[in-house]
Design a protein around this motif. Structure first.
Motif: not given
Length: 588
Positions: A275-283, A309-313, A317-321, A369-375
């Motif tokens: 698994n690989s992940s790449n996050f960029f967040n501007a708040s 962006t998330n990706e694995s074997l 590749e999954y991208q979302k903005s 697999q890393l995902r962001p948590t949104h409250t």
């Protein structure tokens, strides 16, 4: 009469072992000289305190004098996972900020820590600290190696200029341990169960004394790798802008704030699904505050512009903005210091990193697999106050709606081959992250009492009830957890005692029963999952004592897990039993 009070207080501290509390690195921070805010604040030993004194005009007063803040000569290093918790009494009077400490105990425990600093010209302080702890593990409980060790080496600089204060710190942390909690397959004694993590961090904080717009700025970086070649880079820049006293009349004033944060997180794993992940967040966190005497109303929001962006074997590749929004409103009505009523709603986005998850559960497989948590929102009401600097309290109840809540789920074996010649993570003993949406109801409280000048008592309580959308069970989350603490000094503060009790109720976990598959093939295994495995609650009592023989020399003793219960932090992972550690400390 005073002697009787001291004797009664000491007896109270001794009998207080019947109290219970939770294992947490967070501490109840209450300074009797400050505004009586009862909060959990993560302590950074090598950092200058960055919490501002409000109301804001105190900061802009001219001239502003800042003094060097000493660091107590007491270690606050993180302890071995299977140890339970190490505690030491902490008193902020009459300490010296340079010290060296060494101790030994049962289970082959060795601890060593030191803090050294000096003040240069122009009120610049430089220093370094070092912490080390190792144990031989549970040799009588496991046939394989459960030895653990950890070390942290840091350096810091505190600079105080006419315009502001600067704090810079760099530290390197090493954790060396084993996946020792095997319960599904029984490895041989010589099987390599090693896991090892290295983390390097650089953090900087600048606080402007008096600036019409720029309030403060912060830089945070982290670089981590582990024994299985996982790599993670994390960085964040935060700038707080403010414009205060836009309108002021008859104890009424209007303030505005804007927080801007840019953060990035990149994680790459080399095992299994890679698994690989790449996050960029501007708040952005804009806020308007209305003050009337000691009461206020704050209205704002938390807006996040997230690109992931998330990706694995096994996953293309999954991208979302997306743009995520949460409200941020709080009202406080303070008719008097003893009673302050407050209510509000807030929320936000949290990037879950491998480094942070390892602090909570070091037995993660090195491929999650890393995902962001949104409250989406967290509503709360509460009451807090301060009775003549003697009793400080904060009680509240809340309700949250959260997407992608993270839980720890046990792993099955990753292949069915009939052999014990396996990698460390492949004995059905490691954990991965699992996510779900849902609601959380909570009740929490914090109290600190100062019955005597040399005695302080504290308590924290947290009750959480989860309602999940998909998961049938809430994994590894207790319903009830609490903490009781006490610090007591006597003999003109030459003799110091500390107490910390820990209590956590039962938790639910999943687990696997693995047996040879004699029906289909004699060279393979078959596994059966139980999704309602109960991990028992526990009580962990800790005591500490330190006696200052000379102003530069003292002896100490630590007692951990005095009930001698080898409870489990996670299913299959026992902690050490009763531990007694003694040593010496030299201050200068």
């Amino acid at each position: 009469m005073n002697k009787r009070i001291q004797i009664l207080s000491f007896l109270f501290l001794g009998f207080s072992q019947i109290a219970f509390s939770q294992i947490k690195e967070e501490k109840l921070i209450l300074d009797k000289k400050r505004e009586p805010e009862v909060k959990k604040i993560e302590k950074k030993k090598t950092s200058v305190e960055s919490i501002k004194n409000y109301p804001p005009e105190e900061k802009s007063a001219n001239p502003v004098t800042y003094d060097i803040t000493n660091v107590p000569a007491v270690s606050d290093f993180k302890t071995s996972t299977i140890q339970g918790e190490d505690i030491s009494p902490e008193f902020k009077e009459d300490y010296q900020d340079n010290y060296v400490r060494f101790g030994m105990g049962n289970y082959g425990k060795i601890l060593s820590d030191a803090h050294i600093s000096t003040v240069l010209e122009s009120k610049m302080e430089v220093g370094a600290d070092f912490h080390f702890l190792s144990t031989n593990g549970l040799k009588d409980d496991y046939n394989w190696n459960s030895k653990q060790s950890g070390a942290t080496l840091g350096a810091f600089l505190n600079s105080y200029s006419d315009k502001g204060k600067l704090n810079v710190e760099a530290n390197f942390g090493l954790q060396d341990y084993n996946y020792y909690g095997i319960y599904a397959l029984q490895p041989d004694s010589n099987v390599d169960l090693k896991q090892k993590t290295n983390q390097f961090q650089v953090n900087a904080f600048y606080d402007f004394y008096s600036n019409d717009i720029l309030n403060d700025a912060r830089l945070q970086t982290s670089f981590l790798n582990d024994h299985f070649d996982a790599k993670e880079n994390q960085g964040a820049i935060t700038v707080n802008l403010s414009k205060y006293d836009l309108f002021q009349n008859d104890n009424f004033k209007l303030n505005t704030d804007l927080g801007v944060k840019l953060e990035t997180l990149q994680t790459d794993f080399s095992l299994l699904n890679q698994n690989s992940s790449n996050f960029f967040n501007a708040s952005l966190t804009p806020q308007i505050s209305f003050y009337k005497d000691n009461s206020y109303l704050k209205i704002g929001a938390n807006v996040n512009f997230l690109n992931r962006t998330n990706e694995s074997l096994i996953l293309l590749e999954y991208q979302k903005s997306e743009v995520l929004w949460s409200p941020k409103v709080e009202i406080l009505f303070a008719p008097q210091d003893e009673f302050k009523f407050y209510a509000g709603v807030d929320g936000g986005l949290k990037l879950n990193s491998y480094a942070e998850l390892l602090k909570e559960n070091p037995f993660l497989v090195s491929d999650i697999q890393l995902r962001p948590t949104h409250t989406k929102y967290h509503g709360y009401v509460g009451l807090k106050g301060d009775f003549d600097q003697t009793i400080k309290y904060d009680f509240s109840a809340g309700y949250s709606k959260i997407n992608q809540m993270l839980f720890f789920q046990a792993n099955d074996i990753f292949d069915q081959q009939f052999t014990l010649n396996r990698s460390a993570y492949n004995f059905a003993n490691t954990y991965s992250a699992v996510y779900d949406n849902g609601n959380v109801s909570e009740v929490k409280g914090s109290v600190q009492v100062f019955p005597l000048e040399n005695l302080d008592l504290g308590a924290e309580l947290l009750v959480q009830k989860y309602q999940l959308q998909d998961l049938d069970e809430v994994f590894n989350k207790p319903l009830f957890q609490t903490t009781l603490t006490a610090n007591y000094s006597m003999l003109d503060k030459k003799l110091n005692f500390g107490f910390k009790g820990i209590f956590i109720t039962d938790r639910t976990s999943n687990s696997f029963e693995i047996n040879p598959n004699s029906t289909l093939s004699p060279t393979s295994y078959v596994s059966t999952e139980n999704r309602n495995t109960k991990v028992g609650g526990y009580a962990d009592l800790n005591l500490s004592a330190e006696y200052k023989i000379h102003k530069n020399f003292s002896i100490f003793a630590l007692g951990n897990n005095l009930l001698n219960t080898k409870y489990q932090t996670f299913n299959g992972y026992k902690v050490l039993g009763a531990q007694i550690t003694g040593g010496v400390k030299i201050t200068f």
